[in-house]
Write an enzyme that holds these catalytic residues in place. Sequence first.
Site, PDB file in Angstrom:
ATOM      1  N   SER A   1       0.579  -1.095  -0.100  1.00 54.39           N
ATOM      2  CA  SER A   1      -0.102  -0.084  -0.011  1.00 54.39           C
ATOM      3  C   SER A   1       0.769   1.307   0.139  1.00 54.39           C
ATOM      4  O   SER A   1       0.578   2.358  -0.349  1.00 54.39           O
ATOM      5  CB  SER A   1      -0.970   0.015   1.349  1.00 54.39           C
ATOM      6  OG  SER A   1      -0.094   0.188   2.371  1.00 54.39           O
ATOM      7  N   ASN A   2       1.861   1.270   0.774  1.00 50.88           N
ATOM      8  CA  ASN A   2       2.910   2.245   0.624  1.00 50.88           C
ATOM      9  C   ASN A   2       3.581   2.502  -0.968  1.00 50.88           C
ATOM     10  O   ASN A   2       3.555   3.474  -1.444  1.00 50.88           O
ATOM     11  CB  ASN A   2       4.085   2.191   1.474  1.00 50.88           C
ATOM     12  CG  ASN A   2       3.711   2.694   3.039  1.00 50.88           C
ATOM     13  OD1 ASN A   2       3.441   3.784   3.271  1.00 50.88           O
ATOM     14  ND2 ASN A   2       3.426   1.820   3.671  1.00 50.88           N
TER      15      ASN A   2
ATOM     16  N   LYS B   1      23.862 -13.593   2.411  1.00 53.16           N
ATOM     17  CA  LYS B   1      23.235 -12.416   2.510  1.00 53.16           C
ATOM     18  C   LYS B   1      23.939 -11.404   1.507  1.00 53.16           C
ATOM     19  O   LYS B   1      23.619 -10.560   0.841  1.00 53.16           O
ATOM     20  CB  LYS B   1      23.329 -12.108   3.971  1.00 53.16           C
ATOM     21  CG  LYS B   1      22.314 -10.798   4.263  1.00 53.16           C
ATOM     22  CD  LYS B   1      22.182 -10.573   5.713  1.00 53.16           C
ATOM     23  CE  LYS B   1      21.520  -9.362   6.050  1.00 53.16           C
ATOM     24  NZ  LYS B   1      21.133  -8.655   7.117  1.00 53.16           N
TER      25      LYS B   1
ATOM     26  N   ARG C   1      12.928  -7.477   5.789  1.00 58.44           N
ATOM     27  CA  ARG C   1      14.202  -7.880   6.007  1.00 58.44           C
ATOM     28  C   ARG C   1      14.963  -6.995   6.395  1.00 58.44           C
ATOM     29  O   ARG C   1      15.125  -5.568   6.121  1.00 58.44           O
ATOM     30  CB  ARG C   1      14.885  -8.590   4.927  1.00 58.44           C
ATOM     31  CG  ARG C   1      14.144  -9.705   4.270  1.00 58.44           C
ATOM     32  CD  ARG C   1      14.705 -10.373   2.804  1.00 58.44           C
ATOM     33  NE  ARG C   1      13.853 -11.323   2.388  1.00 58.44           N
ATOM     34  CZ  ARG C   1      14.147 -12.754   3.198  1.00 58.44           C
ATOM     35  NH1 ARG C   1      14.992 -12.954   3.986  1.00 58.44           N
ATOM     36  NH2 ARG C   1      13.000 -13.727   2.793  1.00 58.44           N
TER      37      ARG C   1
ATOM     38  N   ASN D   1      13.355   3.886   4.666  1.00 61.17           N
ATOM     39  CA  ASN D   1      12.456   3.091   5.162  1.00 61.17           C
ATOM     40  C   ASN D   1      11.248   3.606   5.728  1.00 61.17           C
ATOM     41  O   ASN D   1      11.569   4.840   6.536  1.00 61.17           O
ATOM     42  CB  ASN D   1      13.091   2.033   6.073  1.00 61.17           C
ATOM     43  CG  ASN D   1      12.078   0.936   6.587  1.00 61.17           C
ATOM     44  OD1 ASN D   1      11.654   0.525   5.960  1.00 61.17           O
ATOM     45  ND2 ASN D   1      12.166   0.864   7.904  1.00 61.17           N
TER      46      ASN D   1
ATOM     47  N   HIS E   1       8.636   3.173   8.831  1.00 60.71           N
ATOM     48  CA  HIS E   1       8.272   2.090  10.301  1.00 60.71           C
ATOM     49  C   HIS E   1       6.912   2.843  10.796  1.00 60.71           C
ATOM     50  O   HIS E   1       7.037   4.041  11.013  1.00 60.71           O
ATOM     51  CB  HIS E   1       9.542   2.456  11.324  1.00 60.71           C
ATOM     52  CG  HIS E   1       9.550   1.391  12.050  1.00 60.71           C
ATOM     53  ND1 HIS E   1       9.620   0.130  12.149  1.00 60.71           N
ATOM     54  CD2 HIS E   1       8.810   1.810  13.688  1.00 60.71           C
ATOM     55  CE1 HIS E   1       9.274  -0.467  13.422  1.00 60.71           C
ATOM     56  NE2 HIS E   1       8.953   0.460  14.226  1.00 60.71           N
TER      57      HIS E   1
HETATM   58  C1  GRF Z   1       3.675  -0.800   7.020  1.00 59.68           C
HETATM   59  O1  GRF Z   1       3.020  -0.546   7.993  1.00 59.68           O
HETATM   60  C2  GRF Z   1       5.167   0.008   7.102  1.00 59.68           C
HETATM   61  O2  GRF Z   1       5.341   0.761   7.933  1.00 59.68           O
HETATM   62  C3  GRF Z   1       5.982  -1.317   7.558  1.00 59.68           C
HETATM   63  O3  GRF Z   1       5.336  -2.211   6.777  1.00 59.68           O
HETATM   64  C4  GRF Z   1       4.001  -2.242   6.220  1.00 59.68           C
HETATM   65  C5  GRF Z   1       4.012  -2.200   5.010  1.00 59.68           C
HETATM   66  O4  GRF Z   1       2.554  -1.940   4.242  1.00 59.68           O
HETATM   67  N1  GRF Z   1       7.472  -1.112   7.384  1.00 59.68           N
HETATM   68  P1  GRF Z   1       2.515  -2.015   2.912  1.00 59.68           P
HETATM   69  O5  GRF Z   1       2.944  -3.386   2.148  1.00 59.68           O
HETATM   70  O6  GRF Z   1       2.954  -0.742   2.377  1.00 59.68           O
HETATM   71  O7  GRF Z   1       0.855  -2.053   2.719  1.00 59.68           O
END
Ligand code: GRF
Length: 212
Positions: A13-14, A65, A91, A107, A109
């Site tokens: 979704s992001n 890795k 990861r 990133n 969070h």
């Molecule tokens: C989000 O809550 C983000 O903060 C975290 O992982 C989730 C990813 O959600 N790092 P999406 O896949 O972007 O919907």
Amino acid sequence: MLTIGVLASGRGSNFQSIIDSIDSGFLKAKIAVLITDNPDAYAIERAKKHNIESLVLKPKDFTDKNAYYSCIAEELKMRGVELVILAGFMRVVGKALIDQYRNKIMNIHPALLPSFPGLHGQKQAVDYGVKISGCTVHFVDEGMDTGAIIIQAAVPVYHDDTEDTLSERILKQEHKIFPYAIRLYSEGRISVEGRKVIIKGGREDSLLINPP
Ligand code: GRF
């Protein structure tokens, strides 16, 4: 125009919020590639719909890795990626990629770092009983959610919140601050001094109580 590469493991979704911000003209950037470690990630469907190339790279297909993240770095470089976006990439990123993209990996969070790093930031906040939580966009370093903080947005935590209700409230803010952070970067307004991120031309831009 800024060329970005997105790494995602799940629903994306992001990732979608970034695609939408580009489509609406809010963000002037081009997504060169989606890289995922999960062949079932819904993010792949989103990429397809928007004609964005996607690559599935599974860690188990690599010797270690270092080989895995060297390959990712190479794929990104090959496509001219300047900024790497971790949009739910589940990861801890390897040094091979960080070294190639120092202060060029962002990133998101779902908590106000440095509180509640790692998995389930929203559940950690509910269980702890904090009254305010939120989300954080930060640069990625070798640690777990420890890199320099770019933007945070705050939301209230109510006594009857569950992990799900708080996650939903936070996610709405994630979808605003991530594209916004990328936009600031694309405008050349972000610089890093040690742990501190300086946003040129607007110090209020780094804390968004009610992001636009
Ligand atoms: C989000 O809550 C983000 O903060 C975290 O992982 C989730 C990813 O959600 N790092 P999406 O896949 O972007 O919907």
